[in-house]
Structure formats: structure tokens, C-alpha cells
Scaffold this motif. Structure first.
Motif, PDB file in Angstrom:
ATOM      1  N   ASP A 291       0.820  -1.217   0.000  1.00  0.00           N
ATOM      2  CA  ASP A 291       0.000   0.000   0.000  1.00  0.00           C
ATOM      3  C   ASP A 291       0.851   1.264   0.000  1.00  0.00           C
ATOM      4  OD1 ASP A 291      -2.270  -1.537   0.051  1.00  0.00           O
ATOM      5  OD2 ASP A 291      -2.509  -1.433   2.229  1.00  0.00           O
ATOM      6  N   ASP A 292       2.040   1.200   0.597  1.00  0.00           N
ATOM      7  CA  ASP A 292       2.910   2.373   0.707  1.00  0.00           C
ATOM      8  C   ASP A 292       3.988   2.396  -0.371  1.00  0.00           C
ATOM      9  OD1 ASP A 292       1.651   3.495   2.984  1.00  0.00           O
ATOM     10  OD2 ASP A 292       2.594   1.959   4.224  1.00  0.00           O
ATOM     11  N   LYS A 293       3.761   1.727  -1.493  1.00  0.00           N
ATOM     12  CA  LYS A 293       4.750   1.664  -2.571  1.00  0.00           C
ATOM     13  C   LYS A 293       5.146   3.065  -3.025  1.00  0.00           C
ATOM     14  CE  LYS A 293       5.480  -0.192  -7.172  1.00  0.00           C
ATOM     15  NZ  LYS A 293       4.966  -1.076  -8.222  1.00  0.00           N
ATOM     16  N   GLY A 294       6.456   3.289  -3.154  1.00  0.00           N
ATOM     17  CA  GLY A 294       6.964   4.573  -3.617  1.00  0.00           C
ATOM     18  C   GLY A 294       7.327   5.535  -2.506  1.00  0.00           C
ATOM     19  N   LYS A 295       6.958   5.228  -1.275  1.00  0.00           N
ATOM     20  CA  LYS A 295       7.269   6.114  -0.149  1.00  0.00           C
ATOM     21  C   LYS A 295       8.653   5.793   0.405  1.00  0.00           C
ATOM     22  CE  LYS A 295       2.530   6.766   1.459  1.00  0.00           C
ATOM     23  NZ  LYS A 295       1.630   6.578   2.598  1.00  0.00           N
TER      24      LYS A 295
ATOM     25  N   MET B 147       1.134   1.947   8.521  1.00  0.00           N
ATOM     26  CA  MET B 147       0.468   2.395   9.744  1.00  0.00           C
ATOM     27  C   MET B 147      -0.766   1.537  10.021  1.00  0.00           C
ATOM     28  SD  MET B 147       2.341   4.853  10.783  1.00  0.00           S
ATOM     29  CE  MET B 147       1.425   5.798  11.955  1.00  0.00           C
ATOM     30  N   VAL B 148      -0.912   1.122  11.295  1.00  0.00           N
ATOM     31  CA  VAL B 148      -2.060   0.335  11.731  1.00  0.00           C
ATOM     32  C   VAL B 148      -2.669   1.002  12.962  1.00  0.00           C
ATOM     33  CG1 VAL B 148      -1.228  -1.856  10.823  1.00  0.00           C
ATOM     34  CG2 VAL B 148      -0.613  -1.189  13.136  1.00  0.00           C
ATOM     35  N   SER B 149      -3.946   0.704  13.228  1.00  0.00           N
ATOM     36  CA  SER B 149      -4.624   1.227  14.409  1.00  0.00           C
ATOM     37  C   SER B 149      -4.667   0.143  15.472  1.00  0.00           C
ATOM     38  CB  SER B 149      -6.049   1.639  14.071  1.00  0.00           C
ATOM     39  OG  SER B 149      -6.044   2.680  13.143  1.00  0.00           O
ATOM     40  N   LYS B 150      -4.176   0.447  16.656  1.00  0.00           N
ATOM     41  CA  LYS B 150      -4.195  -0.490  17.775  1.00  0.00           C
ATOM     42  C   LYS B 150      -5.166   0.044  18.822  1.00  0.00           C
ATOM     43  CE  LYS B 150      -1.190  -3.369  18.538  1.00  0.00           C
ATOM     44  NZ  LYS B 150      -1.166  -4.815  18.436  1.00  0.00           N
ATOM     45  N   ARG B 151      -5.977  -0.862  19.391  1.00  0.00           N
ATOM     46  CA  ARG B 151      -6.879  -0.471  20.473  1.00  0.00           C
ATOM     47  C   ARG B 151      -6.100  -0.485  21.776  1.00  0.00           C
ATOM     48  NH1 ARG B 151     -11.265  -4.689  20.474  1.00  0.00           N
ATOM     49  NH2 ARG B 151      -9.595  -5.938  19.592  1.00  0.00           N
ATOM     50  N   THR B 152      -6.313   0.513  22.631  1.00  0.00           N
ATOM     51  CA  THR B 152      -5.620   0.551  23.916  1.00  0.00           C
ATOM     52  C   THR B 152      -6.621   0.747  25.037  1.00  0.00           C
ATOM     53  OG1 THR B 152      -5.248   2.920  23.714  1.00  0.00           O
ATOM     54  CG2 THR B 152      -3.474   1.487  22.967  1.00  0.00           C
TER      55      THR B 152
ATOM     56  N   ILE C 257      11.692  -7.224   4.758  1.00  0.00           N
ATOM     57  CA  ILE C 257      12.828  -6.481   4.187  1.00  0.00           C
ATOM     58  C   ILE C 257      12.975  -6.673   2.682  1.00  0.00           C
ATOM     59  CG2 ILE C 257      14.144  -6.376   6.321  1.00  0.00           C
ATOM     60  CD1 ILE C 257      15.948  -8.576   4.984  1.00  0.00           C
ATOM     61  N   SER C 258      12.342  -7.711   2.124  1.00  0.00           N
ATOM     62  CA  SER C 258      12.406  -7.886   0.669  1.00  0.00           C
ATOM     63  C   SER C 258      11.643  -6.782  -0.047  1.00  0.00           C
ATOM     64  CB  SER C 258      11.853  -9.250   0.266  1.00  0.00           C
ATOM     65  OG  SER C 258      10.476  -9.323   0.551  1.00  0.00           O
ATOM     66  N   ASN C 259      10.773  -6.081   0.675  1.00  0.00           N
ATOM     67  CA  ASN C 259       9.999  -4.987   0.085  1.00  0.00           C
ATOM     68  C   ASN C 259      10.670  -3.634   0.286  1.00  0.00           C
ATOM     69  OD1 ASN C 259       8.008  -6.818  -0.633  1.00  0.00           O
ATOM     70  ND2 ASN C 259       6.990  -6.605   1.328  1.00  0.00           N
ATOM     71  N   LEU C 260      11.903  -3.612   0.789  1.00  0.00           N
ATOM     72  CA  LEU C 260      12.616  -2.364   1.065  1.00  0.00           C
ATOM     73  C   LEU C 260      13.939  -2.327   0.318  1.00  0.00           C
ATOM     74  CD1 LEU C 260      12.152  -2.301   4.943  1.00  0.00           C
ATOM     75  CD2 LEU C 260      10.766  -1.112   3.249  1.00  0.00           C
TER      76      LEU C 260
END
Length: 107
Positions: A18-22, A43-48, A68-71
Motif C-alpha cells: 500500500d505504501d509503494k513509492g514512499k 500504519m495500523v490502528s491499535k486499540r488501547t 525487508i524484501s519490500n525495502l
């Protein structure tokens, strides 16, 4: 285990997802899982639950690890993604990482 081409503090380019190119700075490397946490990426949303630190509770946005293969690290000379090579340093004792595109050393 093999050596990883990503280290904490590197600036990396995201190849896929989803963050390709960033781009972002590596905050943490999880060696066993071969994943890295990158600032502002995945980025993900975590409930606290409510606590002393966060009395209201609710949703908190945080970074999740990326494989790391995506970086790819950015070339220090051109600022574009590059592959990494290793060669002996000038003293002949240690190895240094260098960008395959420009030949520039990566700190």
C-alpha cells in the motif's frame, strides 16, 4: 542466518504494498522475522485500554513491521533506490556496505 541489507537508521524506499513509492527511516530491525519497522510506513490502528499514560484509551496509530524484501536502501549520491554490496574497507579488517549503482559507501 544471513546478513541483512537493511540496518537501523537507513533511509529506505518501499518497493511494494500500500505504501509503494514512499521513503522512510528504519526505526527497528527484527532479524529473526526478517522484518523492519519504518517511520510512517504500514500504519495500523491499535486499540488501547485506558491507563495512566493514556487515560482516555481508544485507537492509537503505530507502524507495523514490513518484510525487508519490500525495502531498498537509497543511494547516498543520487537519492534513488539501489542494491547493496559489501567490500573490504581500506584497512582490510572490516567490510563496508556500498551502493551498487554509484559505488558510494553507505554509512
Amino acid at each position: 542466518m544471513s546478513k541483512l541489507h537493511i540496518k537501523k537508521g537507513d533511509i529506505v524506499y518501499v518497493n511494494s504494498g500500500d505504501d509503494k513509492g514512499k521513503t522512510g527511516r528504519v526505526l527497528k530491525v527484527l532479524v529473526k522475522e526478517q522484518r523492519a519497522v519504518v517511520e510512517g510506513i504500514n500504519m495500523v490502528s491499535k486499540r488501547t485500554k485506558p491507563s495512566a499514560k493514556n487515560p482516555q484509551g481508544g485507537l492509537v496509530k503505530m507502524e507495523a513491521p514490513v518484510h525487508i524484501s519490500n525495502l531498498n536502501p537509497l543511494d547516498p549520491k543520487t537519492g534513488k533506490p539501489t542494491r547493496i554490496g559489501r567490500r573490504e574497507s581500506s584497512d582490510g579488517r572490516t567490510f563496508v556496505r556500498y551502493a551498487k549503482k554509484s559505488g558510494e559507501e553507505i554509512k
